[in-house]
Design an enzyme around this catalytic site. Structure first.
Site, mmCIF file in Angstrom:
data_model
loop_
_atom_site.group_PDB
_atom_site.id
_atom_site.type_symbol
_atom_site.label_atom_id
_atom_site.label_comp_id
_atom_site.label_asym_id
_atom_site.label_seq_id
_atom_site.Cartn_x
_atom_site.Cartn_y
_atom_site.Cartn_z
ATOM 1 N N THR A 1 0.818 -1.208 0.000
ATOM 2 C CA THR A 1 0.000 0.000 0.000
ATOM 3 C C THR A 1 0.852 1.258 0.000
ATOM 4 O O THR A 1 1.976 1.266 0.524
ATOM 5 C CB THR A 1 -0.909 0.024 1.246
ATOM 6 O OG1 THR A 1 -1.565 1.290 1.341
ATOM 7 C CG2 THR A 1 -0.100 -0.171 2.519
ATOM 8 N N TYR B 1 -1.865 0.283 10.078
ATOM 9 C CA TYR B 1 -2.083 -0.417 8.816
ATOM 10 C C TYR B 1 -0.848 -0.290 7.926
ATOM 11 O O TYR B 1 -0.295 -1.283 7.446
ATOM 12 C CB TYR B 1 -3.319 0.139 8.107
ATOM 13 C CG TYR B 1 -3.425 -0.288 6.663
ATOM 14 C CD1 TYR B 1 -3.547 -1.632 6.323
ATOM 15 C CD2 TYR B 1 -3.393 0.652 5.633
ATOM 16 C CE1 TYR B 1 -3.637 -2.025 4.997
ATOM 17 C CE2 TYR B 1 -3.484 0.265 4.308
ATOM 18 C CZ TYR B 1 -3.600 -1.068 3.990
ATOM 19 O OH TYR B 1 -3.679 -1.457 2.683
#
Length: 338
Positions: free
Chosen positions: A126, A151
């Site tokens: 990501t 995250y």
């Protein structure tokens, strides 16, 4: 016949990528997913389209026995690893879930992969690994990586684990894809798009408003150092992202060289611009309220995608915000009509 092992592919990105692979080459895909956030409807669609080329195993990466048995079932060419928890806001309030599900379970997978001598690994990472960029310029892969939420931190930890594993096991290679903001629905068929139980993605939420599935939405922060004060993101159509997986893995198989790629369009749009685009393609003027900033949101996140364009045969087909928003809206409207 090539065999691929996909984790987490009952979800949005994994199911579209499985469709892309099965359309482009003769292969068999085994999908391993616990259905905690994925949807069996996506598996059913893929089975209907590719009945003899798809196998589904409902399993969890924490179950080492089941996982290892699945990894030994076929002579897999590669692992394509999507399974993860991925909501930034949730990661801020429940970080242990993210480190357990993302990091610990990936270690379980890698142990099985090394034991089974599966040589190639494609990892769904990501842009959150970059944290808060220091300038409003498209980000290169070698930019500083200081995640500002658990995250992003969990994904960066996995990247580091992959790089260390490559050094320890020279026959093991990986491709890491750092996604930017993914949206839209399958262009070839009307049966595959973004399903979710509690939407947080901007375009998905806006489309739900346009379809009267929620009464209003919020803009979180209007005081960022951007032209209109709202966050700027690089939005990529799901079909282009799926094809980036196929082309980057094909390059890995041909070159046997590990790589890290950004996957985006090298252009950004603000939150306000995206909302106005959804209103335009839907013809619906839904309610939008202003709210304070959320924790963990950087102001500007746009990819420099030159590396993947130069090193692979990937060629984006849907680099247009209206196309992305319209496909997402039509999918949402179809869901509403069912």
């Amino acid at each position: 016949m090539k065999y691929y092992f996909f984790t987490g592919a009952a979800g949005y990105i994994g199911s579209h990528t499985a469709y892309c692979f099965l359309k482009k080459e003769k292969c068999k895909i085994v999908i391993y997913d616990n259905l905690s956030t994925g949807f069996y409807e996506n598996i059913a669609f893929l089975k209907e389209e590719f009945s003899d080329s798809l196998e589904f195993i409902q399993g969890d990466l924490s179950d080492k026995k089941q996982l290892n048995n699945a990894l030994l079932a076929y002579p897999y060419e590669a692992i394509v690893h999507f399974a993860a928890s991925l909501i930034v806001k949730e990661s801020m309030t429940n970080p242990l879930l993210y480190f357990r599900n993302n990091v610990a379970n990936t270690i379980n997978l890698l142990e099985g992969v090394i034991s089974s001598k599966i040589p190639n690994f494609l990892f769904s990472s990501t842009a959150a690994v970059y944290g808060e960029p220091t300038s409003n310029e498209p980000i290169l892969e070698d930019a500083q990586k200081v995640p500002i939420n658990p995250y992003g931190e969990s994904k960066l930890m996995i990247e580091k684990i992959l790089l260390s594993t490559q050094k320890a096991f020279p026959d093991f290679r990986s491709v890491i894809l750092r996604y930017f903001n993914v949206a839209g629905a399958l262009m070839a068929k009307s049966n595959l798009g973004q399903r979710t139980r509690n939407a947080t993605h901007l375009i998905k939420v806006a489309c739900e408003c346009a379809c009267n599935r929620r009464p209003k939405m919020e803009i979180f922060g209007t005081d960022y150092a951007t032209p209109d004060g709202t966050c700027i993101r690089d939005y990529i159509h799901i079909d282009d992202l799926a094809n980036a997986h196929f082309e980057s893995l094909k390059t890995l198989l041909n070159t046997k060289q590990s790589q890290i790629y950004n996957v985006g369009y090298k252009r950004g749009f603000s939150v306000k611009e995206v909302i106005e685009c959804v209103k335009k393609v839907s013809g619906v003027d839904f309610q939008v309220d202003l709210a304070p900033r959320r924790l963990g949101d950087p102001a500007f996140l746009v990819s420099n995608n030159e590396k993947i364009l130069q090193n692979t045969a990937w060629k984006p087909q849907y680099d247009n915000l209206e196309t992305i928003c319209k496909s997402a809206y039509l999918w949402e409207r179809q869901l509403q009509d069912r």
